[in-house]
Design a protein around this motif. Structure first.
Motif, PDB file in Angstrom:
ATOM      1  N   TYR A  31       7.760  -7.904  -2.526  1.00 51.08           N
ATOM      2  CA  TYR A  31       7.404  -9.086  -2.037  1.00 51.08           C
ATOM      3  C   TYR A  31       7.757 -10.308  -2.751  1.00 51.08           C
ATOM      4  O   TYR A  31       7.449 -10.065  -4.027  1.00 51.08           O
ATOM      5  CB  TYR A  31       5.533  -9.195  -1.625  1.00 51.08           C
ATOM      6  CG  TYR A  31       5.225 -10.194  -1.065  1.00 51.08           C
ATOM      7  CD1 TYR A  31       4.895  -9.964   0.292  1.00 51.08           C
ATOM      8  CD2 TYR A  31       4.930 -11.547  -1.728  1.00 51.08           C
ATOM      9  CE1 TYR A  31       4.498 -11.228   1.023  1.00 51.08           C
ATOM     10  CE2 TYR A  31       4.416 -12.545  -0.961  1.00 51.08           C
ATOM     11  CZ  TYR A  31       4.264 -12.405   0.517  1.00 51.08           C
ATOM     12  OH  TYR A  31       3.554 -13.434   1.051  1.00 51.08           O
ATOM     13  N   ILE A  73      -0.661  -9.469   0.002  1.00 51.57           N
ATOM     14  CA  ILE A  73      -0.238  -8.552  -0.805  1.00 51.57           C
ATOM     15  C   ILE A  73      -1.277  -7.514  -1.017  1.00 51.57           C
ATOM     16  O   ILE A  73      -0.641  -6.068  -1.345  1.00 51.57           O
ATOM     17  CB  ILE A  73       0.208  -9.285  -2.258  1.00 51.57           C
ATOM     18  CG1 ILE A  73       1.321 -10.218  -1.961  1.00 51.57           C
ATOM     19  CG2 ILE A  73       0.397  -8.353  -3.213  1.00 51.57           C
ATOM     20  CD1 ILE A  73       1.554 -11.206  -3.196  1.00 51.57           C
ATOM     21  N   VAL A 132       6.111  -7.029  -6.587  1.00 54.30           N
ATOM     22  CA  VAL A 132       5.987  -8.524  -6.512  1.00 54.30           C
ATOM     23  C   VAL A 132       7.080  -9.297  -7.293  1.00 54.30           C
ATOM     24  O   VAL A 132       6.947  -9.273  -8.729  1.00 54.30           O
ATOM     25  CB  VAL A 132       4.668  -9.287  -6.396  1.00 54.30           C
ATOM     26  CG1 VAL A 132       4.531 -10.590  -6.283  1.00 54.30           C
ATOM     27  CG2 VAL A 132       3.591  -8.395  -5.581  1.00 54.30           C
ATOM     28  N   GLY A 188       8.118 -11.940   2.184  1.00 54.13           N
ATOM     29  CA  GLY A 188       7.306 -12.690   1.262  1.00 54.13           C
ATOM     30  C   GLY A 188       7.611 -14.447   1.672  1.00 54.13           C
ATOM     31  O   GLY A 188       7.687 -14.373   2.935  1.00 54.13           O
TER      32      GLY A 188
END
Length: 374
Positions: free
Chosen positions: A5, A82, A90, A35
């Motif tokens: 992400y 998330i 991430v 994202g």
């Protein structure tokens, strides 16, 4: 199958995020990507990236405060997404005001995936205390300036220096041109408030330069036609209608290679000018209140990244009251008439640029991301 992400919130972050994504895709085609970013990231990664940079890329404390409700909603939604999808990692691209808060909140809520940061926030200049917090919530920092690696590692944060993406971009834009003797390039910035402060000073400096060097010529590269229009109005207001002939649009990188010397507004353009080998002076002027506020938080001597990287005064910085038509004219005349100083400055600029790496920055960053996920 690994899932990343990625969050970028500004135009520059969208560019860097897209470059990173392309290299990630090349190294691991099975990677799932989602994202927040911009059109370039969306083009590189597909529909998993939501384009929000036009709204998110606001500049200034007051502008951000006016949009508090919007950012709070996006923050909550991003963290929730998330936590519910649990990506393998991430990747936070610059944009520290939003991204560092996301990292802290994810750890607070028990997220156990990797949190990686690409394009280091310049906390070494203004909020060194943040580094301790970053070391607690991040798994890896990927930085683009060489001195940042040691700075972050001292706090216990694993750090990789990937090199600066600008090195690759400049290599593609370089022309085998001779610099035009007597040509002075003005680079007053890409934002209207910068141009309004700096271009009138450049116009008046041009008059003083012509007194000393009658054969001097000038060119200014406007970022777009809207800014070019404002510059033409400023030339009229200054009683210098002939200066409208100086104005070009969209030729900034060419002008940096054509001009013999120049004056460049503080910001990314100063590093671009260094990469192109332009002998230049940095110019910077803001409202007195903004300058005082900045001085209370900035902890470094110089504002120009070239001087920060060199840890000495390489480029002349004409800042606030130190920037006047007379001081700017004197610096340009000295640079253009002093062949030895000009050559020496170009050599020092080349030395600084060499410290940024030899290219392949996005590839090295992508490798660091995938190694961290393994």
């Amino acid at each position: 199958m690994p899932h990343l992400y990625i969050i970028a919130g500004e135009v520059s972050g969208d560019t860097h995020g897209a470059g990173l994504i392309k290299e990630l895709r090349a190294l691991d085609p099975s990677l799932t990507l989602s994202g927040l970013g911009g059109p370039k990231m969306r083009e590189a990664a597909g529909n998993g990236i939501e384009d929000w940079v036009e709204t998110a890329g606001v500049v200034g404390l007051w502008e951000v405060l006016k949009m508090y409700g919007y950012f709070k909603q996006r923050f909550d939604a991003t963290v929730q997404t998330i936590m519910s999808t649990q990506p393998t990692g991430v990747v936070l691209v610059d944009y520290p005001g939003f991204n560092l808060r996301v990292a802290k909140e994810l750890r607070k809520r028990g997220y156990t995936g990797k949190i990686l940061y690409y394009i280091s926030p310049q906390v070494w200049a203004w909020k060194k205390g943040r580094v301790k917090v970053m070391a607690k919530v991040l798994d890896l920092m990927i930085c683009i300036f060489p001195f940042e690696k040691e700075f972050y590692e001292k706090s216990g944060l694993p750090t990789e220096f990937s090199g600066h993406p600008m090195v690759d971009r400049v290599a593609q834009l370089k022309r085998n041109w001779e610099r035009e003797r007597g040509l002075i390039g003005w680079f007053p910035g890409s934002r209207l408030n910068e141009v309004k402060r700096l271009f009138p000073i450049m116009l008046q400096a041009g008059l003083a330069i012509r007194m000393a060097l009658p054969q001097a010529r000038f060119a200014v590269s406007a970022a777009n036609e809207t800014l070019a229009g404002h510059m033409r109005q400023m030339a009229e207001a200054a009683g210098m209608p002939e200066a409208k002939q100086w104005i070009e649009t969209g030729t900034v990188y060419d002008l940096m290679q054509r001009a013999q010397v120049g004056a460049v507004a503080s910001g990314t353009a100063t590093l671009e000018a260094a990469c192109f080998g332009l002998p230049y002076a940095l110019v910077y002027q803001v409202t007195p209140l903004t300058y005082i506020a900045a001085k209370t938080v900035v902890r470094i001597k110089n504002i120009g990244i070239v001087n920060v990287l060199a840890q000495r005064d390489v480029v002349k910085e004409l800042v606030q009251g130190g920037l006047t038509p007379d001081t700017l004219a004197a610096e340009m005349v000295d640079l253009i008439t002093n062949d030895h100083r000009r050559a020496e400055l170009q050599a020092e600029l080349a030395e600084v640029v060499a410290s940024l790496g030899a290219g392949g920055a996005y590839h090295r960053a992508a490798k660091a991301v995938l190694t961290s996920l393994a």
